[in-house]
Design a protein around this motif. Structure first.
Motif, mmCIF file in Angstrom:
data_model
loop_
_atom_site.group_PDB
_atom_site.id
_atom_site.type_symbol
_atom_site.label_atom_id
_atom_site.label_comp_id
_atom_site.label_asym_id
_atom_site.label_seq_id
_atom_site.Cartn_x
_atom_site.Cartn_y
_atom_site.Cartn_z
ATOM 1 N N VAL A 165 0.839 -1.205 0.000
ATOM 2 C CA VAL A 165 0.000 0.000 0.000
ATOM 3 C C VAL A 165 0.872 1.252 0.000
ATOM 4 N N ALA A 166 1.935 1.231 0.780
ATOM 5 C CA ALA A 166 2.839 2.388 0.830
ATOM 6 C C ALA A 166 3.472 2.656 -0.525
ATOM 7 N N ARG A 167 3.657 1.599 -1.305
ATOM 8 C CA ARG A 167 4.292 1.753 -2.613
ATOM 9 C C ARG A 167 3.309 2.183 -3.700
ATOM 10 N N LEU A 168 2.065 1.709 -3.624
ATOM 11 C CA LEU A 168 1.139 1.907 -4.735
ATOM 12 C C LEU A 168 0.021 2.911 -4.483
ATOM 13 N N VAL A 169 -0.321 3.160 -3.230
ATOM 14 C CA VAL A 169 -1.407 4.095 -2.920
ATOM 15 C C VAL A 169 -0.797 5.439 -2.533
ATOM 16 N N PRO A 170 -1.178 6.515 -3.214
ATOM 17 C CA PRO A 170 -0.626 7.836 -2.892
ATOM 18 C C PRO A 170 -0.808 8.175 -1.417
ATOM 19 N N ARG A 175 -4.866 7.099 4.336
ATOM 20 C CA ARG A 175 -5.733 7.045 5.507
ATOM 21 C C ARG A 175 -7.153 6.674 5.098
ATOM 22 N N GLY A 176 -7.629 7.258 4.006
ATOM 23 C CA GLY A 176 -8.956 6.908 3.513
ATOM 24 C C GLY A 176 -9.028 5.462 3.066
ATOM 25 N N PHE A 177 -7.947 4.963 2.476
ATOM 26 C CA PHE A 177 -7.908 3.565 2.056
ATOM 27 C C PHE A 177 -8.052 2.636 3.254
ATOM 28 N N ALA A 205 -8.452 -2.849 -5.004
ATOM 29 C CA ALA A 205 -8.388 -1.437 -4.619
ATOM 30 C C ALA A 205 -6.953 -0.926 -4.665
ATOM 31 N N ILE A 206 -6.009 -1.757 -4.208
ATOM 32 C CA ILE A 206 -4.595 -1.360 -4.270
ATOM 33 C C ILE A 206 -4.177 -1.170 -5.729
ATOM 34 N N GLY A 207 -4.656 -2.081 -6.599
ATOM 35 C CA GLY A 207 -4.340 -1.960 -8.021
ATOM 36 C C GLY A 207 -4.885 -0.696 -8.648
ATOM 37 N N ARG A 208 -5.965 -0.166 -8.054
ATOM 38 C CA ARG A 208 -6.556 1.096 -8.567
ATOM 39 C C ARG A 208 -5.984 2.304 -7.824
ATOM 40 N N ASN A 209 -4.967 2.053 -6.971
ATOM 41 C CA ASN A 209 -4.287 3.128 -6.231
ATOM 42 C C ASN A 209 -5.156 3.816 -5.190
ATOM 43 N N GLY A 210 -6.163 3.101 -4.664
ATOM 44 C CA GLY A 210 -6.971 3.701 -3.610
ATOM 45 C C GLY A 210 -8.301 3.003 -3.458
ATOM 46 N N ALA A 211 -9.014 3.354 -2.400
ATOM 47 C CA ALA A 211 -10.323 2.763 -2.139
ATOM 48 C C ALA A 211 -11.325 3.184 -3.206
ATOM 49 N N PRO A 212 -12.329 2.353 -3.472
ATOM 50 C CA PRO A 212 -13.342 2.715 -4.466
ATOM 51 C C PRO A 212 -14.051 4.018 -4.110
ATOM 52 N N ASP A 213 -14.223 4.866 -5.105
ATOM 53 C CA ASP A 213 -14.968 6.130 -4.941
ATOM 54 C C ASP A 213 -14.386 7.003 -3.833
#
Length: 321
Positions: A165-170, A175-177, A205-213
């Motif tokens: 997550v630290a690598r792929l999610v901005p 925190r929202g994720f 969700a990680i593949g989309r770089n964040g939680a849905p919506d």
């Protein structure tokens, strides 16, 4: 607060238990949940402790108890079952500069064992500084009912994903994720037996770089209050404080800030115009801002704010409003 609550790393550390009866066995049961090396000092052992020594899970040492016995120990329990003996050993442990717990003698304790809710690696500890252990156990029972039995395994799953997550999610979306992971569909799926589906949902969700919506827009929450008594804030206000990146408040609001996220930035304001400028600047950066204010300031603040904001309801108190 006479005892500072914290968790100690116990891997590759020594804990000494003095005593070989049921009182000592109770402490050893608790300690075996950790990765500490446990040494028991006693001339005789109850059957439970004897079996643990035989299996190599704990070590037995006999002989005179001196300062050297306790030097280097992360923690010492004096649990012989005899208050007089335990009290007489207390100065020796102090001379060794080891943290000590003297069973049933809180005035001699430098460390207390709390009531524990174990969902390892999630652990909830409840302490009363020895003043009300029965109450501590009652609270433990309530929390046991709230936390799902399998929650620990879900926490381990999430912990294993943190590097990814630290690598792929901005950073601004993490925190929202994690809020979505623990308060949304993934946790519900996992704790109702759909573990594969939960893992796949998180992975997607990680593949989309964040939680849905997940929105990256900032939000300003106005929290008006009639009194500065913390337990009169609404649950929604407490939730916003726990999620805030920035809390704007008056100097007198110290008690209310106990409910805020510990690492949230805090800003003391002297006037409404300055607060408005600071709040809108933070919202423009995508931050979650909580602005706490007396109810009498609410109308004036609303006239000045041009960014998106919400006004949380306040608790009505008979005789005040």
């Amino acid at each position: 607060m006479n005892f500072f609550p914290m968790f100690l790393r116990m891997s590759d550390r020594d804990v000494v238990v003095v005593g070989g009866g049921e009182t000592a066995a109770q402490k050893v049961r608790l300690l075996r949940k950790s990765s500490a090396r446990i040494t028991v000092h006693a001339p005789d052992l109850c059957s439970e402790l004897r079996a643990l020594v035989t299996s190599g899970e704990i070590e037995l040492v006999n002989g005179a108890l001196t300062t050297a016995t306790f030097e280097g120990a992360a923690l010492v329990f004096l649990a012989t079952g005899c208050p007089g003996i335990d009290a007489s050993l207390y100065p020796i442990v102090r001379d060794a500069r080891a943290l000590v717990n003297v069973v049933d003698q809180p005035e001699l304790c430098e460390a207390n064992t709390p009531s524990i809710v174990d969902r390892a690696p999630l652990v909830v500890a409840i302490g009363t500084e020895g003043a009300a252990p029965i109450l501590g156990r009652q609270i433990k029972t309530r929390i046991e009912e709230i936390l799902e039995p399998d929650l620990g395994r879900f926490v381990r799953l999430a912990g294993g994903l943190r590097p990814t997550v630290a690598r792929l999610v901005p950073k601004e979306q993490r925190r929202g994720f994690w809020r979505w992971v623990f308060a949304g569909p993934p946790r519900h799926l996992f704790t109702t037996g759909h573990e594969i589906e939960a893992s796949e949902l998180i992975g997607a969700a990680i593949g989309r770089n964040g939680a849905p919506d997940q929105s990256t827009d900032g939000i300003l929450s106005l929290v008006p209050y009639v009194t500065r008594v913390p337990d009169l804030l609404t649950l929604r206000a407490v939730q916003r404080l726990q999620e805030a990146d920035l809390v704007i408040h008056r100097k007198q609001d110290t008690a209310l800030l106990e409910l805020a996220r510990r690492d949230a930035e805090r800003m003391v304001i002297a006037d409404t115009m300055n607060a408005m400028i600071q709040a809108q600047a933070a919202v423009a950066l995508g931050e979650r801002v909580v602005w706490m204010m007396p109810l009498s300031d609410l109308a004036g603040a609303r006239k000045l704010i041009s960014c998106d904001y919400e006004v949380l309801p306040h608790t009505q108190i008979d005789g005040i409003i």
